[in-house]
Design an enzyme around this catalytic site. Structure first.
Site, mmCIF file in Angstrom:
data_model
loop_
_atom_site.group_PDB
_atom_site.id
_atom_site.type_symbol
_atom_site.label_atom_id
_atom_site.label_comp_id
_atom_site.label_asym_id
_atom_site.label_seq_id
_atom_site.Cartn_x
_atom_site.Cartn_y
_atom_site.Cartn_z
ATOM 1 N N GLU B 82 -7.934 15.199 -2.747
ATOM 2 C CA GLU B 82 -8.610 15.700 -3.939
ATOM 3 C C GLU B 82 -9.458 16.931 -3.664
ATOM 4 O O GLU B 82 -9.524 17.838 -4.498
ATOM 5 C CB GLU B 82 -9.477 14.585 -4.550
ATOM 6 C CG GLU B 82 -8.696 13.407 -5.133
ATOM 7 C CD GLU B 82 -8.260 12.358 -4.113
ATOM 8 O OE1 GLU B 82 -8.478 12.583 -2.897
ATOM 9 O OE2 GLU B 82 -7.707 11.326 -4.510
ATOM 10 N N HIS B 151 -13.950 1.785 -9.210
ATOM 11 C CA HIS B 151 -12.801 2.092 -10.071
ATOM 12 C C HIS B 151 -13.150 2.044 -11.558
ATOM 13 O O HIS B 151 -12.277 1.829 -12.393
ATOM 14 C CB HIS B 151 -11.638 1.138 -9.777
ATOM 15 C CG HIS B 151 -10.789 1.581 -8.614
ATOM 16 N ND1 HIS B 151 -11.258 1.606 -7.326
ATOM 17 C CD2 HIS B 151 -9.519 2.035 -8.551
ATOM 18 C CE1 HIS B 151 -10.299 2.042 -6.523
ATOM 19 N NE2 HIS B 151 -9.224 2.304 -7.244
HETATM 20 C C1 TPP Z 1 -9.509 8.905 -3.233
HETATM 21 C C2 TPP Z 1 -8.584 8.056 -4.011
HETATM 22 N N1 TPP Z 1 -7.544 8.628 -4.641
HETATM 23 C C3 TPP Z 1 -6.682 7.869 -5.331
HETATM 24 C C4 TPP Z 1 -6.841 6.509 -5.405
HETATM 25 C C5 TPP Z 1 -5.867 5.641 -6.202
HETATM 26 N N2 TPP Z 1 -5.082 4.816 -5.285
HETATM 27 C C6 TPP Z 1 -5.443 3.561 -4.987
HETATM 28 S S1 TPP Z 1 -4.456 2.875 -3.830
HETATM 29 C C7 TPP Z 1 -3.517 4.248 -3.717
HETATM 30 C C8 TPP Z 1 -2.366 4.305 -2.765
HETATM 31 C C9 TPP Z 1 -2.803 4.575 -1.406
HETATM 32 O O1 TPP Z 1 -1.711 4.616 -0.575
HETATM 33 P P1 TPP Z 1 -1.842 4.220 0.938
HETATM 34 O O2 TPP Z 1 -3.062 4.800 1.532
HETATM 35 O O3 TPP Z 1 -0.550 4.582 1.581
HETATM 36 O O4 TPP Z 1 -2.034 2.652 0.923
HETATM 37 P P2 TPP Z 1 -1.044 1.548 0.341
HETATM 38 O O5 TPP Z 1 -1.467 1.287 -1.061
HETATM 39 O O6 TPP Z 1 0.338 2.055 0.449
HETATM 40 O O7 TPP Z 1 -1.288 0.370 1.196
HETATM 41 C C10 TPP Z 1 -3.983 5.227 -4.592
HETATM 42 C C11 TPP Z 1 -3.376 6.540 -4.762
HETATM 43 C C12 TPP Z 1 -7.962 5.963 -4.763
HETATM 44 N N3 TPP Z 1 -8.240 4.649 -4.822
HETATM 45 N N4 TPP Z 1 -8.795 6.737 -4.061
#
Ligand code: TPP
Lengths: 323, 349
Positions: B82, B151
């Protein structure tokens, strides 16, 4: 590396336990009694189990939104986890945190962040505290491929290398961040572009193979504990279920069923079970004993959670400042 | 998450102010999407970026399948970065593009804060008006189902504090589209702070391109006794409370500022001059937030008209708790609005 049969059974048991807990949550989620967004780690159990099996109780972990596995593998209390999912006062965060905010201070789990990447510098700071206090504790950070997009990873790694911190960065590359494939977010094959090996030990492993995980974990934990500094391990794995909630709530059409089926064949739990049976380390009677024990423990956790009282509006203002 | 269970989908109330009754009724996400669609269609420099803008759910539907129509070059998914991507959006805007950067929750804007506040908001001023940053940042407040402290944050108070940013909070389908189109045309950074509850409503929206001016509020219900100034989904709640109170012969005026910065002070002050009694309703935190700022403005500029202390209805100064019993205690809605109106109405100093 020689791993004893007892150790293998122990690793298997821990993986099976996390799997069964996740399955139970998935099965009951649509009853709407767990009113909190859950992120299940089915398919990724070998990573938390393999890495945490080499940690002492006093060592730290830093976890994320998909944190049930990390929490349980580190020894977090199952009853408190299930109660937290039910938002009850018996929960590990007393119903204030929900599924994404787990904690068990007694085993070195000081709380998980739901801001992707948020736990990376915090885990690095836990390593800094160990070093400054002259303790031998290491800090292990679990994060996803999505978190590895964040600049804070590079800032943290730099600092850990600079100060030779006892920190282990465990990247769980499960291919997806919500509905976004890793290839939409990364150029090339390797997520981390290497640093000189004396500053940072780095490696990419099959995160679904518990024995490979265990082997590398042993190396990096020893390295950190003995003052040789940080490591970065990319574990290839796969998120079998949906991003959040129950599978039925996952958006359709962003990934092929075929891809999921291929990865199901690489299931860390079932494959290890097959090997252990082949090698006559695991027998059907040991297995059914394990299943029974786990199932009983989960039953108890769910019934305790149901009985635990709900927080009330009088509790709302309890945790403003620490006295 | 079973959002459907938190709030059912309903038609927006028929606000007295809309003169568009013969148009079709569409959902909120279709309204936002139509605004973005028409902006993309009209100006080749407009592009859409953000995590998941091209995924099957398409930002709660607001960007759904736009990549299929306009191509992956102009509607693209991003890494989770971001900070850097906000900077890149600023750079692209300086280079002549008009980015619309979508975030599914305001909580993630904290990561972009340095680029938004230290850079985007100041560029025009700091360089003596030589260049400006036409950037739209769209985000949507979450609520309920244990979304918890990271959130569900309503950050309008924080952004209202920052000079150089326009801050928009729509509450109807009509405005969601019209304000989106205004934001894209605007030559400054504009933050659109939407709310998941808004996405639970259907409203009347013309299919042609139109704009709703930034900086102009609107009276949702005329009244003589008490002025209620409410933002986002709380406009609807306030409107229903106002209707209810008609049976008790209390005549409430409901103002929807639609933009928090620049704030339409005139529409508020005119109403206060008429009623002398004010309640301000916001889903953000109370201290140093939207209700605080609007109260101060009223006291400063319309003190002589006030017949009662200003009532403020806002969320308590706490992070959002996860548990549903705690959420119930934390969030505000119709009962709190009604209570505040009655208190202000019956005050005799
Ligand atoms: C800074 C931020 N950006 C976006 C999100 C929304 N979000 C929550 S989980 C997620 C996926 C994250 O992917 P990863 O780190 O690969 O973990 P996974 O869910 O695959 O275990 C996103 C985009 C967030 N919580 N925090």
């Amino acid at each position: 590396m020689k791993i004893s049969n007892e150790k293998k059974l122990e690793l298997f048991y821990e993986m099976l336990r996390i799997r069964r807990v996740q399955e139970r949550i998935e099965a009951l989620y649509m009853n709407d009694e767990m009113k909190t967004p859950v992120h299940l780690c089915i398919g990724q159990e070998a990573i938390s189990v393999g890495f945490c099996s080499l940690l002492q109780k006093e060592d730290y972990i830093s976890s994320n939104h998909r944190g049930h596995g990390h929490y349980l593998a580190k020894g977090g209390d199952l009853n408190a986890l299930i109660a937290e999912l039910h938002c009850k006062t018996g929960g590990c965060s007393k119903g204030f945190g929900g599924s994404m905010h787990l904690i068990d201070v007694s085993v070195g789990h000081l709380g998980s962040s739901a801001i992707v990447g948020g736990g990376i510098p915090i885990g690095t700071g836990l390593g800094l505290s160990s070093k400054m206090k002259g303790s031998k504790n290491v800090s292990m950070i679990f994060f996803g491929d999505g978190a590895a997009d964040e600049g804070v990873l590079y800032e943290s790694l730099n600092f850990a290398m600079l100060k030779k911190l006892p920190v282990i960065y465990v990247l769980e590359n499960n291919q997806w961040s919500v509905c976004s494939h890793v290839s939409a977010r990364k150029a090339g094959e390797n997520i981390f572009h290497k640093a000189p090996s004396d500053l940072l030990f780095s490696s990419k492993i099959d995160g679904n193979d518990i024995l490979s995980v265990y082997e590398i974990a042993k190396q990096v934990v020893e390295r950190a504990r003995n003052g040789f500094g940080p490591s970065f391990i990319e574990c290839e794995t796969y998120r079998i279920l949906g991003h959040a909630g129950s599978l039925s709530q996952d958006p359709k059409g962003y990934r092929d069923q075929e891809e999921i089926e291929q990865w199901k064949k690489k299931c860390p739990v079932i494959n290890f079970q097959t090997i252990l049976i082949q090698d006559q380390i695991l027998t059907t009677s040991i297995l059914s004993e394990m299943e029974q024990r786990i199932s009983y423990e989960i039953d108890v956790a769910f019934s305790n959670a149901k009985e635990s009282p709900l927080p009330t509006k009088e509790d709302l203002y309890t945790y403003i400042f620490c006295e | 998450m079973p959002w459907s269970k938190i709030k059912p989908i309903e038609n927006e109330p028929d606000f007295c102010s809309e003169k568009i009754k013969d148009c079709r009724r569409i959902s909120y996400h279709e309204a936002v999407r139509e605004g973005v669609y028409q902006a993309l269609e009209q100006d080749p420099n407009v592009f859409v970026m953000g995590q998941g803008v091209d995924d099957p759910s398409g930002m709660f539907g607001a960007t759904k399948n736009l990549h299929q129509k306009f191509g992956k070059e102009r509607v693209f998914d991003t890494p989770l970065a971001e900070t850097a991507l906000t900077g890149m959006a600023v750079g692209a805007a300086l280079g002549g593009m008009r980015p619309i950067y979508f975030h599914n929750r305001p909580d993630f804007l904290y990561l972009a804060m340095d680029q938004i506040v230290n850079h985007a908001s100041k560029w025009y001023f700091m360089f003596g008006g030589k260049v400006s940053v036409p950037l739209v940042i769209w985000t949507c407040i979450g609520r309920g189902w244990g979304s918890a402290a990271q959130h569900s944050q309503a950050l309008q108070g924080l952004f209202m504090h920052i000079p150089g940013i326009k801050l928009v909070m729509p509450s109807t389908c009509f405005d969601a589209k019209g304000l989106m189109l205004s934001a894209v045309k605007d030559n400054n950074p504009v933050i659109i702070m939407d709310h998941r509850f808004n996405f639970k409503q259907n409203g009347i929206v013309p299919d042609y391109m139109y704009t709703v001016p930034i900086g102009k509020g609107i009276i949702r219900k005329n009244g003589r006794d008490v002025t209620v100034i409410a933002v986002s989904h709380l406009v609807t709640d306030s409107f229903y409370v106002a209707q209810e109170l008609m049976s008790e012969k209390i005549d409430v005026e409901v103002i929807d500022p639609r933009t928090l910065r620049p704030l339409d002070e005139e529409i508020i002050l005119e109403s206060v001059a008429k009623t002398g009694r004010v309640v301000i309703v916001d889903n953000g935190w109370k201290t140093a937030g939207v209700t605080a700022e609007i109260s101060a403005m009223i006291v400063e500029k319309a003190f002589k008209f006030l017949k009662a202390p200003i009532g403020r209805v806002a969320c308590p100064d706490l992070p959002t708790p996860a548990g549903y019993t705690l959420e119930d205690a934390y969030y505000i809605g119709k009962p709190e609005i009604k209570e505040a109106i009655l208190k202000v109405y019956s005050y005799r100093g």
